[in-house]
Structure formats: structure tokens, C-alpha cells
Design a protein around this motif. Sequence first.
Motif, short mmCIF file in Angstrom:
data_model
loop_
_atom_site.label_atom_id
_atom_site.label_comp_id
_atom_site.label_asym_id
_atom_site.label_seq_id
_atom_site.Cartn_x
_atom_site.Cartn_y
_atom_site.Cartn_z
N PHE A 1 79.81 30.59 45.62
CA PHE A 1 79.71 30.44 47.08
C PHE A 1 78.60 31.37 47.58
CE2 PHE A 1 80.72 31.66 51.44
CZ PHE A 1 81.13 30.48 52.03
N ASP A 2 77.50 30.78 48.05
CA ASP A 2 76.42 31.58 48.61
C ASP A 2 76.59 31.65 50.12
OD1 ASP A 2 73.74 32.20 49.84
OD2 ASP A 2 73.23 32.44 47.72
N LEU A 3 76.91 32.84 50.59
CA LEU A 3 77.30 33.02 51.98
C LEU A 3 76.18 32.67 52.97
CD1 LEU A 3 79.21 33.96 54.18
CD2 LEU A 3 78.60 36.32 53.64
N PHE B 1 80.94 35.06 44.21
CA PHE B 1 80.57 35.14 45.63
C PHE B 1 79.19 35.79 45.74
CE2 PHE B 1 80.55 36.78 49.93
CZ PHE B 1 81.30 35.89 50.67
N HIS B 2 78.21 35.05 46.25
CA HIS B 2 76.87 35.60 46.50
C HIS B 2 76.83 36.11 47.94
CE1 HIS B 2 73.97 33.89 43.22
NE2 HIS B 2 74.92 34.68 42.74
N LEU B 3 76.62 37.40 48.08
CA LEU B 3 76.69 38.05 49.38
C LEU B 3 75.30 38.31 49.96
CD1 LEU B 3 78.21 39.53 51.65
CD2 LEU B 3 78.22 41.57 50.20
N ILE C 1 75.41 40.87 45.17
CA ILE C 1 74.45 41.03 46.25
C ILE C 1 73.18 40.27 45.88
CG2 ILE C 1 72.95 42.69 47.40
CD1 ILE C 1 75.19 44.67 47.39
N GLU C 2 72.70 39.42 46.80
CA GLU C 2 71.57 38.55 46.46
C GLU C 2 70.66 38.34 47.67
OE1 GLU C 2 70.55 34.12 44.71
OE2 GLU C 2 71.79 34.48 46.48
N TYR C 3 69.79 39.29 47.93
CA TYR C 3 68.76 39.16 48.96
C TYR C 3 67.78 40.31 48.75
CZ TYR C 3 71.96 42.58 51.02
OH TYR C 3 72.79 43.66 51.21
N PRO C 4 66.52 40.14 49.13
CA PRO C 4 65.54 41.22 48.92
C PRO C 4 65.91 42.46 49.74
CG PRO C 4 64.45 39.12 49.37
CD PRO C 4 65.90 38.93 49.69
N ILE C 5 65.86 43.62 49.09
CA ILE C 5 66.19 44.89 49.75
C ILE C 5 65.13 45.92 49.37
CG2 ILE C 5 67.97 46.64 50.15
CD1 ILE C 5 70.02 44.75 48.94
#
Length: 246
Positions: free
Chosen positions: A160-162, A186-188, A225-229
Amino acid sequence: MNQLGINLLVFKNELDKGIKQEQILEQIEALGVHIAEIRRECLKNLAEEIPIINKLAKEFGIELYYSVPEKVACEKKLNPDINVYFEEAKLMGASHIKFNIGDLVELSLDEIKKLRDIIYKFEIKVTIENDQTPENGNLKCVIDAIDIINKNSLPIGYTFDLGNWYWQNEDPENAFDILRSAITVFHLKNVEFLNNKPTTTLLSEGQINWKAMLKKLSNNVPVMIEYPIRNEDIRGELEEVRKILL
């Protein structure tokens, strides 16, 4: 307690500079994280990099997930390269592999059997994901895919990609409530809107009530956790999540 992992998209700035994913594994271990999701599209030389990733993951005690941005099925047939992707995951030592949905719901019983046999052969956990495309990312196609999986007893879970729901003008909270029982990963991420277009942002700055969802999530579901940081923000983002998962 839910395990916490990092998808290598977190380090997009480094990847864009040509740093290899294998070189980032030590940073992930230093952050106290023991699950890393490798992105196939960011591997420049698979034959060279995959064995190194395997070796370093063992050295640092990191469990590997393998993200393959390809459809599990296309044109009503299994993806012709699906065995290749599983072989790569096996050589990498990955415990999980993730695909896009594609034409999963249109597979014949023979093709479904082939898929089941491949999964049992490799003994790697498989998930499908809602991505940002109309054919793989709207709520109906996800529900239909999960229905086919259940009806045919396929050993396939659901990532599930939020944040991705916003790219399909779907409500992530509604999707979570409907799909919660099917979620195995769970992809947050969190999302804000700039010029009426969705974009990922720090967890504390977006508009999704992700904390409430994590509290409802089964405690055996890994949270990635899956987003550029930016590097200076990664540890703080991890701590935000850990506070909820404790």
C-alpha cells in the motif's frame, strides 16, 4: 512492533549524482534500520552490482526488498522477463520482490498456475503495488487485483503506497480503510500540493493523516519510508515514525 525500512528513493540526491545503491547500505545500517528496498531502475550494471549488494547486506545485517517497476503481467500473459527478475532477486539475496499490477486480472488459469509455480520455486515473497499510473494506481484496479489473488489462492501480498493515491485523484484514507486487511507492506510518504499538483514532502508538512493509519496497521506489516529526503532530515523523519510504531 512494525519493522521500519528505507526504500533507496530516500537517497535520490545521492543516486542522481551517480552514487550506487550498494554504497548507501552502510548509511542505512548506521541509521539503525535493517530493511532496505533496492530499486531496479537505479542499478546501472546489474551483473556487477547485485553480488556486491548481497555481500554488503549480509555484512551490515540488512534484509533486502527488491522493487521492480515492471508489470507482473502484460497483454494477458505473464511478463516474459519475470523469471529474470526473480533470478536477480535470488542472486541479491532479497526476501521480497515487488511488481506493478499490469494485466493480472486478465490472466488465464494456465498463466495463473505458471505464476504460482514461479513464486513457489523461488521462495521469495511477492507483492503488487498501487503506483502513480491509471492502469495500476486507481482503487478499482487494486481491488480487482486483490480479488483475483484471493480467488486463486495466489501467494501474493499487497504494498500500500500511501501517497500515490493523490496522483489518481483518489482519497488515501478511504483507500486505506477499504484495503487495510490486504496490506502486507506499507510505503509511507506524505504529500502537499504545489500549483494544484501533488508532490512529496516531509511527514510533518503534508496533508495525509499518516499517524492514524500506522496506529491501525497490523503490527506485522513492515513500514517503508519512500520519498526523497535531504540527508540532514533523514534521521528526524525516522524518529517521527518510530514514535508512532513504539
